[in-house]
Design an enzyme around this catalytic site. Structure first.
Site, PDB file in Angstrom:
ATOM      1  N   LYS A   1       0.832  -1.178   0.000  1.00 28.73           N
ATOM      2  CA  LYS A   1       0.000   0.000   0.000  1.00 28.73           C
ATOM      3  C   LYS A   1       0.884   1.252   0.000  1.00 28.73           C
ATOM      4  O   LYS A   1       2.042   1.129   0.383  1.00 28.73           O
ATOM      5  CB  LYS A   1      -0.962  -0.006   1.184  1.00 28.73           C
ATOM      6  CG  LYS A   1      -0.266  -0.008   2.538  1.00 28.73           C
ATOM      7  CD  LYS A   1      -1.279   0.054   3.621  1.00 28.73           C
ATOM      8  CE  LYS A   1      -1.270   1.363   4.309  1.00 28.73           C
ATOM      9  NZ  LYS A   1      -0.092   1.718   5.058  1.00 28.73           N
TER      10      LYS A   1
ATOM     11  N   GLU B   1      -1.065   3.982  17.880  1.00 26.57           N
ATOM     12  CA  GLU B   1       0.396   3.828  17.913  1.00 26.57           C
ATOM     13  C   GLU B   1       0.972   4.867  18.844  1.00 26.57           C
ATOM     14  O   GLU B   1       0.498   6.010  18.857  1.00 26.57           O
ATOM     15  CB  GLU B   1       0.980   4.048  16.529  1.00 26.57           C
ATOM     16  CG  GLU B   1       0.508   3.063  15.510  1.00 26.57           C
ATOM     17  CD  GLU B   1       1.152   3.339  14.161  1.00 26.57           C
ATOM     18  OE1 GLU B   1       2.348   3.086  14.028  1.00 26.57           O
ATOM     19  OE2 GLU B   1       0.455   3.842  13.267  1.00 26.57           O
TER      20      GLU B   1
ATOM     21  N   HIS C   1      -6.314  -0.931   7.187  1.00 24.58           N
ATOM     22  CA  HIS C   1      -6.284  -1.829   8.354  1.00 24.58           C
ATOM     23  C   HIS C   1      -7.593  -1.773   9.158  1.00 24.58           C
ATOM     24  O   HIS C   1      -8.155  -2.794   9.519  1.00 24.58           O
ATOM     25  CB  HIS C   1      -5.124  -1.475   9.290  1.00 24.58           C
ATOM     26  CG  HIS C   1      -3.783  -1.410   8.602  1.00 24.58           C
ATOM     27  ND1 HIS C   1      -3.466  -2.178   7.511  1.00 24.58           N
ATOM     28  CD2 HIS C   1      -2.676  -0.666   8.860  1.00 24.58           C
ATOM     29  CE1 HIS C   1      -2.223  -1.910   7.133  1.00 24.58           C
ATOM     30  NE2 HIS C   1      -1.726  -0.995   7.930  1.00 24.58           N
TER      31      HIS C   1
HETATM   32  C1  BG6 Z   1       1.404   0.651   8.180  1.00 31.88           C
HETATM   33  C2  BG6 Z   1       1.375   2.155   8.194  1.00 31.88           C
HETATM   34  O1  BG6 Z   1       0.574   0.150   7.181  1.00 31.88           O
HETATM   35  O2  BG6 Z   1       0.948   0.182   9.437  1.00 31.88           O
HETATM   36  C3  BG6 Z   1       2.243   2.687   9.310  1.00 31.88           C
HETATM   37  O3  BG6 Z   1       1.849   2.638   6.951  1.00 31.88           O
HETATM   38  C4  BG6 Z   1       1.821   2.091  10.623  1.00 31.88           C
HETATM   39  O4  BG6 Z   1       2.175   4.103   9.378  1.00 31.88           O
HETATM   40  C5  BG6 Z   1       1.761   0.577  10.516  1.00 31.88           C
HETATM   41  O5  BG6 Z   1       2.790   2.469  11.577  1.00 31.88           O
HETATM   42  C6  BG6 Z   1       1.177  -0.042  11.770  1.00 31.88           C
HETATM   43  O6  BG6 Z   1       1.356  -1.426  11.686  1.00 31.88           O
HETATM   44  P1  BG6 Z   1       1.507  -2.300  12.996  1.00 31.88           P
HETATM   45  O7  BG6 Z   1       1.585  -3.696  12.491  1.00 31.88           O
HETATM   46  O8  BG6 Z   1       2.766  -1.825  13.664  1.00 31.88           O
HETATM   47  O9  BG6 Z   1       0.281  -1.993  13.799  1.00 31.88           O
END
Ligand code: BG6
Length: 521
Positions: free
Chosen positions: A171, A239, A264
């Site tokens: 993506k 996050e 997501h």
């Molecule tokens: C990614 C985003 O798809 O997902 C990032 O581009 C984000 O910005 C990340 O930090 C989060 O993924 P995870 O697996 O760490 O929750």
């Protein structure tokens, strides 16, 4: 809670066919993703016996490097990132033998015929056929030129040829509805849908997959997941980190809505809300997810501002450390209006979910890193029991708490069900307890999302990838919000780093007599 039967020895390879041997070609191999995610995943796949000893892995990028310097660079970057935490020199030696590097300006057609020859010679030397996975870990503007050049160089086999090509696209796949449609249309002229794998790494996470098994592999929960029993659902992808090094250029054009919510968060929503598929196969699952996306709408009457909140992090404190504001990050303009947080109230207009609000939120620099889906059930119709609860000197009489079912996706994967019990003693006092299923009860390490997804590509199974109509439906939902923000010049509401987001997001729930969860990690 403990497992009732041991599943430790049940490996996917024992119940599903072993994947065929293929070359893995990574376009954009100098980037962060290759070292942080793809190579560790490929290493684990090889270590687990899913990736054949012959399969070459070829990094492709513009910079000049030798095979040896590429191997060394990957080793340095990967140190400490292997799933099991350790790697012996012997293992690395055996794994790194299949790593190759080819310098290529991906945007220009001239280098491709030479690249093809080099590739064939590596495949010959390794004793593999010409099955190939091309992983597009490049910036999205290179997706189309790269595929066109592969086509001109005769590197895209037809359906009836014995060898295959599968292309994985990272993506963002498009910037909005129109650009995503254009990209899909253009790619469709060159690749068949079964050759395209649009990755959303959340779908490779263990708990995310377990949502389907939990819902449709048990008979006791599924009858409760509907408007008769569910009060509301909260989906959080929070996050604590801010922008990672070097990502400012990308992120400031993307923002939280495009970066995480459009993909997501909406995928999590689909999995928790979809109807059971008739069969557990790729097509039926995609169809059911698509129906959810198509029936999605704003959760409050009136304009978008009534049900969507955007935010941007200011300075603050995260985990006890000072954190700078978004606009002070590298390569971010002082007057940036990019959303680093988005929250919304949505509804799913179908029989099952009519009247049940779904609250979605995602943000950077929030209090904790936590992703979860929390389903809150309705209270019992009569409040027969209560208890005295004290906070300091303040005591009050409280009744039953609503039951909650929480799927924790990270940082530690678990499923928790909270309910009320009787507090021991002579009175009928109610006491909330939680029943936990923690993934730690399994002794085997959980596969990383990228490991799982790469294995699915090797197997030719696109169940865990986004189908083009799903992607289209997600953009159809999100694009009017992005357009509204840009036309109305919406300024995201500031929130301090280390908080749970802007006040307006709290109001969104407060107006409904509810509040966001403050998940403890
Ligand atoms: C990614 C985003 O798809 O997902 C990032 O581009 C984000 O910005 C990340 O930090 C989060 O993924 P995870 O697996 O760490 O929750």
């Amino acid at each position: 809670m403990s497992e009732s039967t041991s599943t430790d020895s049940t490996r996917a390879s024992e119940i599903r066919p072993r994947p065929e041997t293929a070359s893995v070609i990574i376009f954009g191999a100098s980037g962060d993703l290759t070292a942080r995610k793809l190579m560790p995943a490929l290493f684990d796949l090889w270590n687990d016996g899913y990736l054949s000893d012959q399969a070459p892995i070829i990094g492709v990028a513009r910079r000049e490097k030798t095979d040896e310097s590429f191997r060394q660079e990957i080793f340095e970057a990967m140190k400490g990132q292997f799933r099991d935490g350790v790697i012996s020199p012997d293992q690395w030696e055996r794994f790194s033998r299949r790593l190759f590097y080819r310098q290529l300006d991906i945007a220009m057609p001239d280098g491709y015929p030479g690249f093809k020859q080099q590739l064939e010679s590596i495949e010959h030397q390794q004793g593999t056929g010409h099955n190939r996975i091309v992983y597009m870990a490049t910036s999205p503007d290179l997706f189309l030129p790269a595929i066109e050049h592969l086509g001109f160089a005769n590197m895209i086999p037809d359906h009836d040829e014995p060898q295959w090509l599968r292309v994985v696209f990272e993506k963002p796949f498009g910037h909005d509805l129109q650009s995503s449609r254009e990209l899909s249309d253009n790619l469709r002229r060159l690749l068949r849908e079964d050759q395209i794998y649009r990755i959303d790494h959340y779908l490779g996470k263990e708990t995310v997959q377990n949502i389907l098994l939990f819902r449709f592999g048990n008979s006791i929960f599924e009858p409760l997941l509907n408007r008769n029993h569910v009060d509301h659902v909260q989906i959080t992808v929070a996050e604590s980190q801010g922008l990672e090094r070097g990502r400012g250029g990308y992120y400031d054009h993307s923002g939280a809505m495009r970066d995480v919510l459009q993909n997501h968060v909406l995928q999590l929503l689909c999995l928790i809300a979809m109807e059971p598929p008739a069969l557990f196969n790729s097509n039926d699952l995609h169809e059911e997810k698509l129906k959810v996306l198509k029936t999605l709408s704003g959760g409050n009457p009136g304009g978008i501002a009534n049900w969507v909140v955007s935010g941007q992090y200011g300075a603050g404190t995260v985990d006890g450390n000072p954190a700078i504001s978004y606009v002070s990050e590298d390569r971010i303009p002082q007057d940036s209006r990019t959303d680093t947080y988005v929250a919304m109230k949505v509804k799913i207009n179908n029989w099952r979910w009519e009247g049940v609000p779904f609250y979605l939120r995602t943000g950077k620099r929030m209090k904790s890193r936590v992703s979860e889906i929390a389903i809150q059930f309705k209270l019992p119709p009569l409040n027969l029991f209560n208890t005295v609860e004290c906070d300091g000197n303040m005591c009050e009489l409280v009744g039953a708490r609503p039951n909650k079912l929480v799927f924790r996706i990270q940082p530690s994967e678990s499923i928790k069900l909270s309910f009320s019990t009787k507090r021991p003693g002579m009175q009928y006092q109610i006491h909330p307890v939680t029943m936990d299923f923690d993934y730690k009860t399994f002794t085997q390490p959980l596969p990383e999302a990228y490991e799982r997804l790469l294995l699915e590509v090797l197997r030719g199974d696109s169940t865990l990838f986004m189908r083009s109509d799903e992607l289209d439906a997600a953009w159809q939902f999100v694009t009017p919000i992005l357009d509204f923000w840009s036309q109305s010049e919406t300024v995201p509401e500031p929130y301090p780093s280390g908080s749970w987001g802007p006040v307006a997001a709290d109001d969104l729930l407060r107006n409904d007599g509810r509040s966001w969860r403050s998940p403890t990690v």
